[in-house]
Design an enzyme around this catalytic site. Structure first.
Site, PDB file in Angstrom:
ATOM      1  N   HIS A 196      14.273 -35.296 -16.783  1.00  0.00           N
ATOM      2  CA  HIS A 196      13.702 -36.166 -15.810  1.00  0.00           C
ATOM      3  C   HIS A 196      12.685 -36.036 -15.300  1.00  0.00           C
ATOM      4  O   HIS A 196      12.166 -35.179 -13.935  1.00  0.00           O
ATOM      5  CB  HIS A 196      14.684 -35.868 -13.605  1.00  0.00           C
ATOM      6  CG  HIS A 196      15.655 -36.396 -14.328  1.00  0.00           C
ATOM      7  ND1 HIS A 196      16.383 -37.967 -14.444  1.00  0.00           N
ATOM      8  CD2 HIS A 196      17.644 -35.526 -14.232  1.00  0.00           C
ATOM      9  CE1 HIS A 196      17.068 -38.037 -13.629  1.00  0.00           C
ATOM     10  NE2 HIS A 196      18.000 -36.987 -14.856  1.00  0.00           N
ATOM     11  N   LYS A 256       5.663  -3.689  -5.763  1.00  0.00           N
ATOM     12  CA  LYS A 256       6.928  -4.102  -5.721  1.00  0.00           C
ATOM     13  C   LYS A 256       7.566  -3.944  -4.143  1.00  0.00           C
ATOM     14  O   LYS A 256       8.651  -5.399  -4.938  1.00  0.00           O
ATOM     15  CB  LYS A 256       6.855  -2.276  -5.936  1.00  0.00           C
ATOM     16  CG  LYS A 256       8.746  -1.833  -6.332  1.00  0.00           C
ATOM     17  CD  LYS A 256       9.352  -2.795  -7.428  1.00  0.00           C
ATOM     18  CE  LYS A 256      10.695  -2.557  -7.944  1.00  0.00           C
ATOM     19  NZ  LYS A 256      10.845  -3.406  -8.607  1.00  0.00           N
ATOM     20  N   GLU A 291      15.047 -16.191 -13.446  1.00  0.00           N
ATOM     21  CA  GLU A 291      15.009 -15.124 -13.394  1.00  0.00           C
ATOM     22  C   GLU A 291      14.370 -14.358 -14.621  1.00  0.00           C
ATOM     23  O   GLU A 291      13.710 -14.085 -14.899  1.00  0.00           O
ATOM     24  CB  GLU A 291      16.356 -14.750 -13.425  1.00  0.00           C
ATOM     25  CG  GLU A 291      16.043 -13.026 -13.356  1.00  0.00           C
ATOM     26  CD  GLU A 291      14.468 -12.188 -11.919  1.00  0.00           C
ATOM     27  OE1 GLU A 291      14.898 -10.974 -12.492  1.00  0.00           O
ATOM     28  OE2 GLU A 291      14.390 -13.074 -11.310  1.00  0.00           O
ATOM     29  N   ASN A 306      -0.848   0.163   5.752  1.00  0.00           N
ATOM     30  CA  ASN A 306       0.140  -0.491   5.590  1.00  0.00           C
ATOM     31  C   ASN A 306       0.217  -1.457   5.827  1.00  0.00           C
ATOM     32  O   ASN A 306       1.227  -0.878   7.325  1.00  0.00           O
ATOM     33  CB  ASN A 306       1.371  -0.030   5.023  1.00  0.00           C
ATOM     34  CG  ASN A 306       1.943  -0.943   3.503  1.00  0.00           C
ATOM     35  OD1 ASN A 306       1.915  -1.806   3.539  1.00  0.00           O
ATOM     36  ND2 ASN A 306       3.293  -0.507   3.941  1.00  0.00           N
ATOM     37  N   GLY A 307       0.498  -2.905   6.118  1.00  0.00           N
ATOM     38  CA  GLY A 307       0.469  -3.893   6.672  1.00  0.00           C
ATOM     39  C   GLY A 307      -0.521  -5.019   7.071  1.00  0.00           C
ATOM     40  O   GLY A 307      -1.429  -5.069   6.386  1.00  0.00           O
ATOM     41  N   CYS A 318       0.937  -1.290  -0.163  1.00  0.00           N
ATOM     42  CA  CYS A 318       0.243  -0.143  -0.317  1.00  0.00           C
ATOM     43  C   CYS A 318       0.718   1.398  -0.084  1.00  0.00           C
ATOM     44  O   CYS A 318       2.087   1.357   0.738  1.00  0.00           O
ATOM     45  CB  CYS A 318      -0.717  -0.035   1.048  1.00  0.00           C
ATOM     46  SG  CYS A 318      -2.122  -1.625   1.379  1.00  0.00           S
ATOM     47  N   GLU A 325       6.063 -12.509 -14.735  1.00  0.00           N
ATOM     48  CA  GLU A 325       5.667 -11.691 -13.357  1.00  0.00           C
ATOM     49  C   GLU A 325       4.472 -10.744 -14.686  1.00  0.00           C
ATOM     50  O   GLU A 325       3.563  -9.847 -14.429  1.00  0.00           O
ATOM     51  CB  GLU A 325       6.397 -10.952 -13.402  1.00  0.00           C
ATOM     52  CG  GLU A 325       6.919 -10.993 -11.727  1.00  0.00           C
ATOM     53  CD  GLU A 325       8.390 -10.362 -11.837  1.00  0.00           C
ATOM     54  OE1 GLU A 325       8.573 -10.625 -10.295  1.00  0.00           O
ATOM     55  OE2 GLU A 325       9.166 -10.433 -12.467  1.00  0.00           O
ATOM     56  N   ARG A 339       3.767   0.957  -6.469  1.00  0.00           N
ATOM     57  CA  ARG A 339       4.232  -0.576  -5.667  1.00  0.00           C
ATOM     58  C   ARG A 339       2.808  -1.718  -5.895  1.00  0.00           C
ATOM     59  O   ARG A 339       2.584  -2.201  -5.461  1.00  0.00           O
ATOM     60  CB  ARG A 339       3.967   0.142  -4.151  1.00  0.00           C
ATOM     61  CG  ARG A 339       5.023   1.018  -3.927  1.00  0.00           C
ATOM     62  CD  ARG A 339       4.755   1.478  -2.553  1.00  0.00           C
ATOM     63  NE  ARG A 339       4.646   1.411  -1.642  1.00  0.00           N
ATOM     64  CZ  ARG A 339       5.468   1.159  -0.472  1.00  0.00           C
ATOM     65  NH1 ARG A 339       6.280   1.182  -0.807  1.00  0.00           N
ATOM     66  NH2 ARG A 339       5.342   0.263   0.554  1.00  0.00           N
ATOM     67  N   TRP A 391      -3.779  -2.369  -1.702  1.00  0.00           N
ATOM     68  CA  TRP A 391      -3.186  -3.897  -2.364  1.00  0.00           C
ATOM     69  C   TRP A 391      -4.263  -4.387  -1.708  1.00  0.00           C
ATOM     70  O   TRP A 391      -3.644  -5.050   0.240  1.00  0.00           O
ATOM     71  CB  TRP A 391      -1.816  -3.727  -2.362  1.00  0.00           C
ATOM     72  CG  TRP A 391      -1.770  -4.791  -3.381  1.00  0.00           C
ATOM     73  CD1 TRP A 391      -1.286  -5.317  -4.974  1.00  0.00           C
ATOM     74  CD2 TRP A 391      -0.798  -5.709  -3.019  1.00  0.00           C
ATOM     75  NE1 TRP A 391      -1.378  -6.266  -4.930  1.00  0.00           N
ATOM     76  CE2 TRP A 391      -0.369  -6.712  -3.987  1.00  0.00           C
ATOM     77  CE3 TRP A 391      -0.405  -6.557  -1.278  1.00  0.00           C
ATOM     78  CZ2 TRP A 391      -0.196  -8.634  -3.238  1.00  0.00           C
ATOM     79  CZ3 TRP A 391      -0.442  -8.105  -1.781  1.00  0.00           C
ATOM     80  CH2 TRP A 391      -0.513  -8.826  -2.502  1.00  0.00           C
ATOM     81  N   LYS A 433      10.118 -13.419 -14.975  1.00  0.00           N
ATOM     82  CA  LYS A 433      10.117 -12.153 -15.374  1.00  0.00           C
ATOM     83  C   LYS A 433       9.408 -11.917 -16.008  1.00  0.00           C
ATOM     84  O   LYS A 433       8.135 -12.017 -16.369  1.00  0.00           O
ATOM     85  CB  LYS A 433      11.261 -11.663 -16.292  1.00  0.00           C
ATOM     86  CG  LYS A 433      12.336 -10.726 -15.378  1.00  0.00           C
ATOM     87  CD  LYS A 433      12.336  -9.654 -14.664  1.00  0.00           C
ATOM     88  CE  LYS A 433      12.352  -9.396 -13.588  1.00  0.00           C
ATOM     89  NZ  LYS A 433      12.330  -9.844 -12.937  1.00  0.00           N
TER      90      LYS A 433
END
Length: 609
Positions: A505, A604, A482, A98-99, A2, A489, A27, A74, A486
């Protein structure tokens, strides 16, 4: 998570708060709201969706006043909606948060028994009702806030207003970041630095358990119990322009192209090439202390964890020390074996990642020496670790991390050379060689970026794919992870990163003519084995996109597509190989019409569990 902005001063509050919230849009958020005191009382507007919706409401119903709080939410508790948007009100009390309040259910049940009615599904609303309850019991606004904070369990960054105290703003922090901007008889509070930069670069970072009180142009900082706290302001060297797009279509693309400069800034002032030496003064470890390290434990999340995996190869190869790389969200709930012989290295772009911070604290409690690789000066992890290696990458606005990742890798190179020189595994001559290569890295990344038009063309041929497979060996395996992350995301395409040798495998069963397979095959110690794995893919009809060393004729004859990177020492190849994968993810996402800078469901800075 947030975004929070609070303001008190001489300017109209609404424009200042809205500008700050815009700078926190990176964010990620799903609703927005604002509350101001106009001299006659409090006014509040909230809405679902983006800030543009809130701005339309403000055009229809302007809010006045020179003190206010704003928020972009958020969702954690309760779906995105107007009723769940912040600020939350109980009587005269207005709160943005926020939290996560871990004991909100028991507090809510207690307050409901006392006659309080709740309108939202959030944990935050409990805070406003708790403060109102304590005021009804006879406490003044400030005292009621402190009493309420003592009852809360969990993480919070708070800005609080009271209609009966129209010139007062209170901010408090525990576990979620909060920074105060200092002006001339005006103050800003925000959950991240970019929100403040248009108004001031003098800031004070709140620590856990601290409360800031702003009243009539004066400010005080105390602990929850009222004990005063003295802090020297920090001057932030970012400029507002550093947080703008600079002519690029998206922040992410801008940040990909900023990587040569960002790497140069990470290295600058840290190396003495002639002596093959690295300084790292802010690491705050003497040669004797470094020489006592017999084991390194890296804790991180997401992209930073991938950086840690590359760091494992570097540190073990160059320093001959055992290195473990732990996912911080798992590490914090284990009973880890760690002690004073261990160096625990926390890697975090924001310095506020909740799980990484908790893992760092756990390691400190067990007696380990701690350090961090971090981008944000004065952040929680940077303050709590014994030492810091700052990446100096500047603000990273795009949610999908790019320049933060490559600068973390550059910082890990610096640490490996410093530690290797100290423990004697790297000679002066070898140090000169490694540093000489490292200082050339920005130019090599600049050269790699010239491939951007080729990558865009490749993206046009595969952006409709439903699945991708990324393969790599050795230090290129974390780069495969990575690259897959990306793509997931920002394009929302399912993608997996795998060690190339593990393909047979299980994952080989997925390969068909429809699946693009990205193979990281630069010329390194694993080159021949990687070629064999690539041929297994080709034999099953897979579409191979090879990231390869420039001029590799062998791969030209085998791969459907070649993305070339410059020839470089093997330890630098993971950084160079990362760049085409960033560009591929970006262009695929753009072609699919996605919001590249603010992908769905992501934030973020992950400042809650």
């Amino acid at each position: 998570m947030c975004g929070i902005v609070g303001y008190t001063g001489r300017q109209p509050a609404v424009p200042v708060i809205l500008e700050g919230l815009r700078r926190l849009e990176y964010r990620g958020y799903d609703s927005a709201g604002i509350c101001t005191m106009n001299g006659h009382g409090a006014e509040m507007l909230r809405c679902e969706g983006k800030l543009a919706n809130l701005e339309r409401l403000l055009t229809e119903t302007p809010l006045g006043g020179t003190i206010g709080i704003g928020h972009t939410r958020w969702a954690t508790h309760g779906r995105p909606s107007e009723k769940n948007a912040h600020p939350h009100r109980a009587g005269e009390v207005f709160v943005v948060h926020n939290g996560i309040i871990e004991n909100h259910r028991e507090l809510k049940e207690k307050l409901e028994r006392l006659g309080h009615s709740f309108r939202s599904d959030t944990d935050t609303e409990v805070i406003s009702h708790l403060i109102e309850h304590n005021m009804k019991l006879g406490s003044d606004f400030e005292t009621a806030v402190r009493e309420s904070l003592r009852e809360l369990r969990g993480a919070y960054a708070l800005c609080i207003l009271c209609e009966g105290m129209p010139g007062t703003l209170i901010a408090a922090r525990n576990g979620s970041p909060l920074v105060v901007g200092l002006g001339e008889r005006e103050f800003l509070v925000a959950s991240d630095i970019p929100a403040l930069l248009s108004h001031t670069r003098r800031v004070v970072f709140l620590d856990d358990g601290e409360v800031a009180l702003f009243c009539d142009g004066e400010a005080s900082l105390t602990r929850i119990d009222g004990r005063p706290v003295a802090k020297e302001p920090t001057t932030i060297d970012w400029t507002p322009v550093m947080a703008e797009k600079g002519g690029f279509r998206h922040f992410m693309l801008k940040e990909i192209f900023e990587q040569p400069r960002a790497i140069a800034d990470t290295i600058a002032g840290q190396v003495f090439e002639e002596e093959g030496a690295v300084f790292l003064d802010e690491l705050k470890m003497t040669d004797d202390e470094l020489a006592q390290v017999s084991r390194v434990v890296i804790v991180a999340c997401g992209t930073s964890w991938h950086a840690g995996l590359v760091g494992k190869f570097l540190l073990e190869d160059l320093c001959r020390l055992p290195v473990e790389v732990e996912i911080a969200s798992e590490y914090r709930y284990r009973n880890p074996v760690v002690g004073e012989e261990s160096l625990v290295l926390a890697i975090s772009q924001s310095g506020e990642t909740a799980d990484t911070l908790a893992a760092l604290r756990e390691a400190k409690l067990r007696g380990a020496r701690t350090a961090t690789i971090c981008n944000v000066v004065g952040s929680s992890i940077a303050r709590e670790a014994h030492g810091v290696i700052y990446t100096h990458a500047g603000p990273e606005i795009g949610v999908a991390s790019t320049k933060a990742f490559v600068t973390q890798l550059a910082a890990l190179h610096l640490l490996a050379i410093r530690l290797g020189r100290t423990v004697g595994t790297i000679s002066r001559e070898k140090g000169r060689e490694l540093i000489g290569s490292l200082v050339k890295l920005p130019g090599l990344v600049e050269e790699t970026l010239r491939i951007a038009p080729v990558v865009e063309a490749v993206a046009r041929g595969c952006h409709h794919a439903r699945d991708f497979l990324y393969l790599g060996r050795g230090s290129c395996y974390p780069v495969a992870l990575e690259g897959a992350l990306k793509l997931k995301e920002i394009s929302y395409i399912h993608a997996e990163g795998y060690p190339a040798g593990e393909m047979k495998h299980g994952p080989i069963a997925l390969i068909d003519e429809q699946m693009p397979v990205v193979v990281l095959a630069p010329r390194n110690a694993h080159y021949e084995k990687t070629i064999s794995n690539m041929e297994e893919v080709i034999a099953r009809g897979g579409r191979v996109i090879a990231v390869a060393t420039e001029g590799d004729d062998t791969l030209v004859a085998k791969a459907e597509i070649m993305l070339e990177i410059p020839e470089a020492p093997p330890e630098l190849l993971p950084i160079l190989a990362t760049v085409p994968l960033q560009l591929l993810a970006y262009h695929v996402a753009v072609l699919r019409g996605n919001d590249v800078d603010q992908p769905r469901n992501l934030a973020k800075s992950v400042t809650v569990e």
